[in-house]
Design a protein around this motif. Structure first.
Motif, PDB file in Angstrom:
ATOM      1  N   UNK A 347      32.892  46.165  33.114  1.00 29.30           N
ATOM      2  CA  UNK A 347      31.685  45.600  33.727  1.00 29.30           C
ATOM      3  C   UNK A 347      31.737  44.088  33.724  1.00 29.30           C
ATOM      4  N   UNK A 348      32.107  43.564  32.563  1.00 25.88           N
ATOM      5  CA  UNK A 348      31.995  42.126  32.370  1.00 25.88           C
ATOM      6  C   UNK A 348      33.101  41.341  33.058  1.00 25.88           C
ATOM      7  N   UNK A 349      34.109  42.071  33.537  1.00 26.60           N
ATOM      8  CA  UNK A 349      35.158  41.377  34.285  1.00 26.60           C
ATOM      9  C   UNK A 349      34.642  40.917  35.634  1.00 26.60           C
ATOM     10  N   UNK A 350      33.517  41.487  36.052  1.00 24.33           N
ATOM     11  CA  UNK A 350      32.987  41.143  37.370  1.00 24.33           C
ATOM     12  C   UNK A 350      31.981  40.013  37.242  1.00 24.33           C
ATOM     13  N   UNK A 351      32.187  39.001  38.063  1.00 15.08           N
ATOM     14  CA  UNK A 351      31.358  37.809  38.027  1.00 15.08           C
ATOM     15  C   UNK A 351      29.883  38.156  38.251  1.00 15.08           C
ATOM     16  N   UNK A 352      29.025  37.478  37.570  1.00 17.01           N
ATOM     17  CA  UNK A 352      27.570  37.593  37.725  1.00 17.01           C
ATOM     18  C   UNK A 352      26.966  38.865  37.120  1.00 17.01           C
ATOM     19  N   UNK A 396      32.021  50.125  40.252  1.00 19.14           N
ATOM     20  CA  UNK A 396      32.561  51.483  40.148  1.00 19.14           C
ATOM     21  C   UNK A 396      34.085  51.483  40.168  1.00 19.14           C
ATOM     22  N   UNK A 397      34.645  50.699  41.090  1.00 14.43           N
ATOM     23  CA  UNK A 397      36.104  50.635  41.206  1.00 14.43           C
ATOM     24  C   UNK A 397      36.724  50.083  39.929  1.00 14.43           C
ATOM     25  N   UNK A 398      36.113  49.039  39.396  1.00 12.60           N
ATOM     26  CA  UNK A 398      36.687  48.411  38.207  1.00 12.60           C
ATOM     27  C   UNK A 398      36.625  49.343  36.996  1.00 12.60           C
ATOM     28  N   UNK A 399      35.544  50.097  36.886  1.00 15.81           N
ATOM     29  CA  UNK A 399      35.445  51.051  35.779  1.00 15.81           C
ATOM     30  C   UNK A 399      36.494  52.147  35.965  1.00 15.81           C
ATOM     31  N   UNK A 400      36.644  52.592  37.202  1.00 13.47           N
ATOM     32  CA  UNK A 400      37.621  53.645  37.462  1.00 13.47           C
ATOM     33  C   UNK A 400      39.035  53.183  37.109  1.00 13.47           C
ATOM     34  N   UNK A 401      39.339  51.943  37.463  1.00 15.38           N
ATOM     35  CA  UNK A 401      40.662  51.405  37.123  1.00 15.38           C
ATOM     36  C   UNK A 401      40.873  51.392  35.610  1.00 15.38           C
TER      37      UNK A 401
END
Lengths: 433, 143
Positions: A347-352, A396-401
């Motif tokens: 989650x936190x890898x995504x800005x904002x 969603x994509x980042x969690x899936x990765x």
């Protein structure tokens, strides 16, 4: 700042011989006086004299939370109850609480290790410590309290909760050091912003020791940049003593374990074999000087690794990596093992995206579904639906990765998820199994 | 010619829209027109009000997530093809329309629609060049 140079910077060979001496004494004390260990040692035909080197610790049995629960209430005490001057219990969220007892010397020991932790954050007798850990049966409040008193700092025993008051105290008393859970620190930052104290105005806060729950580097960055302070990770557990088992120094490269009092091992949670230093597994701790409730090879369930490369601060004691999960907190969703902390990192890898989230597990049609509710931050909000949808899909994509499992992400309104005043409740399991 | 519009994020939760509207009512803010865009998960409430800054303030105070945006108020002939003609102008100028919604009140004989283009300034320029009437904020609030 190093509180006890002699203990914290001890040469390796000296430390080892001190540990062996104390380990043998602990085994003797436990074997002679604690019913649980007395029986176990007898069953295994184990004598304290069979411990002749530190490696012999692997001959000793593990202690689990269940053992402590079975001994409820005073079954783990190594001294008569009249020698116990204080009692703490664990939260008991997973059954009967466990009880640990402290003799006067245990309380001294606790104050000593907590003074070492607070000194790492630069605390001196000139500081004002706002202690936002809960006072009471929970060890957090009193642990910090004893350490602060040992240093001679001024403690404000405000305890957990009452956010408005926390902010007023911080401003009016000019608090310089804060201690609380990291999730509560972020909640305080939010409130301080609303009250106009942040960006930094009228506050003197300099550093804080945050722990009692799992957190991430991203959360540290967040606390540090919002408050403009140094945020250090503190570790401990009720079964051993409470907070004060380990703490980060200003270099923030792992938590120094106070090895003169606590002997660390890392084991594989599957094979229960001790792993070489540097490898990741479950932390196992043995108390070396506790008298009230000595603890032998306690399985913490915390996942970490140990590192002995020299630290710039000059301390020689081993460092443990930030805890990345719990061997029993893993969620098994559709057969896949997941740590909530993995989802948090993704989650936190995504800005904002702000670290306010909740994981909800359901089983609507005999199939597990994992929903991650994330608060929509102001920066994420756009007037256009497709932008918000893009944000959601990106999460969603980042969690899936990260976890190899497709989850559903729901965006919820800011400040709508419950804020914790103690440990954040991140996982809600609604499955009926 | 730009008109300020207030957008509010609404979680798909019972009573949330009513709460937003009640917040505005308590502040005695009269809504001139509104639209709701919704997905199964959440909605966006878009509002035209006489005092957008005040509306933003009271909504934020009530813990809503709010954004201010610029939109265009376009006067169109109230006859079949009236709106289509205006949209044709934008389409010919290669300007994308993000969304639009209508005004309840008329301006004289003309119907009024609130329109948001990807590039608001380009939208205004194209419409003006084609001789299509636009309303100023003050005119909109008086409708």
């Amino acid at each position: 700042m190093i509180w006890n140079k002699q203990a914290e910077c001890m040469p390796a060979h000296e430390l080892k011989s001190l540990q062996l001496e104390r380990l043998r004494e602990t085994v003797r004390l436990a074997g002679e006086n604690v019913p649980h260990y007395k029986k176990q040692f007898a069953d295994m035909k184990l004598k304290p004299s069979s411990i002749t080197s530190l490696n012999d610790i692997s001959k000793l049995p593990f202690t689990s939370k269940t053992d402590l629960r079975d001994g409820f209430p005073f079954g783990m005490f190594a001294v008569p109850q009249s020698d116990i001057v204080e009692i703490h219990t664990s939260s008991g969220t997973t059954g009967k609480p466990i009880v640990v007892g402290y003799t006067r010397s245990d309380i001294d020991l606790w104050g000593e290790v907590m003074a070492r932790c607070l000194s790492m954050a630069g605390t001196t007798r000139d500081d004002i410590i706002q202690n936002g850990y809960g006072y009471g049966l929970f060890t957090g409040g009193l642990g910090v309290h004893y350490g602060a008193q040992k240093i001679g700092a001024t403690v404000v025993p405000i305890s957990a909760g009452n956010t408005k008051r926390q902010i007023e105290i911080m401003r009016d008393l000019g608090t310089t050091i804060i201690t609380c859970t990291p999730s509560y620190a972020l909640y305080l930052a939010e409130s301080a912003e609303e009250e106009g104290l942040l960006p930094r105005k009228k506050i003197k806060l300099r550093a804080g020791c945050f722990g009692a729950e799992m957190w991430t580097e991203k959360m540290r960055d967040e606390i540090e940049s919002r408050f403009k302070i140094m945020a250090l990770n503190i570790y401990g557990l009720t079964e051993l003593i409470g907070p004060g088992v380990a703490n980060e120094c200003e270099h923030k490269n792992g938590l120094h374990i106070f090895e003169d009092y606590f002997y660390p091992e890392v084991i594989s949670p599957e094979t229960l074999q001790t792993l070489p230093e540097g490898e990741t597994g479950e932390l196992v701790l043995t108390t070396l000087s506790r008298v009230g409730t000595p603890m032998i090879r306690f399985r913490t369930r915390d996942i970490t690794s140990l590192h002995r490369e020299p630290c710039k601060c000059g301390r020689t004691v081993v460092r443990m990596a930030r805890i990345t999960g719990r061997s029993d907190d893993m969620i098994k969703v559709r057969g896949v093992l997941i740590f909530p902390s993995q989802i948090e990192r993704a989650l936190l890898e995504i800005k904002d995206v702000e670290p306010q989230y909740q994981i909800v597990i359901t089983r609507p049609h005999h199939l597990d579904e994992l929903e991650v509710q994330v608060e929509l931050s102001k920066k994420m909000f756009s007037d256009e639906i497709r932008h918000i949808e893009e944000f959601r899909r990106k999460i969603e994509d980042n969690i899936e990765r990260t976890i190899n499992l497709r989850v559903k992400v729901s965006l919820v309104e800011p400040k709508s998820l419950p804020r914790s005043e103690g440990k954040a409740k991140r996982v809600i399991d609604k499955r009926e199994i | 010619m730009k008109l300020k519009q207030i957008s509010v994020f609404l979680e798909n939760r019972k009573g949330r829209l009513a709460e937003a509207l009640e917040t505005l009512a308590q502040a005695k803010i009269n809504i001139r027109t509104l639209s709701i865009a919704d997905t199964s998960e959440f909605g966006i409430l878009r509002l035209i009000v006489p005092d957008p800054d005040k509306a933003k303030k009271v909504l934020e105070k009530a813990n809503f997530t709010v954004k201010e945006n610029s939109v265009i108020a376009v006067m169109v002939d109230d006859r079949p093809g009236g709106l289509a003609a205006s949209l044709r102008v934008l389409s010919d100028a290669n300007i994308n329309v993000e969304y639009l919604y209508a005004f309840v009140e008329k301006s004289g004989e003309k119907a009024v629609v609130i329109l948001r283009t990807e590039d608001v300034d380009a939208g205004i320029k194209a419409l003006k060049t084609a001789g299509i009437g636009l309303l100023k904020a003050e005119q909109v609030y008086k409708l």
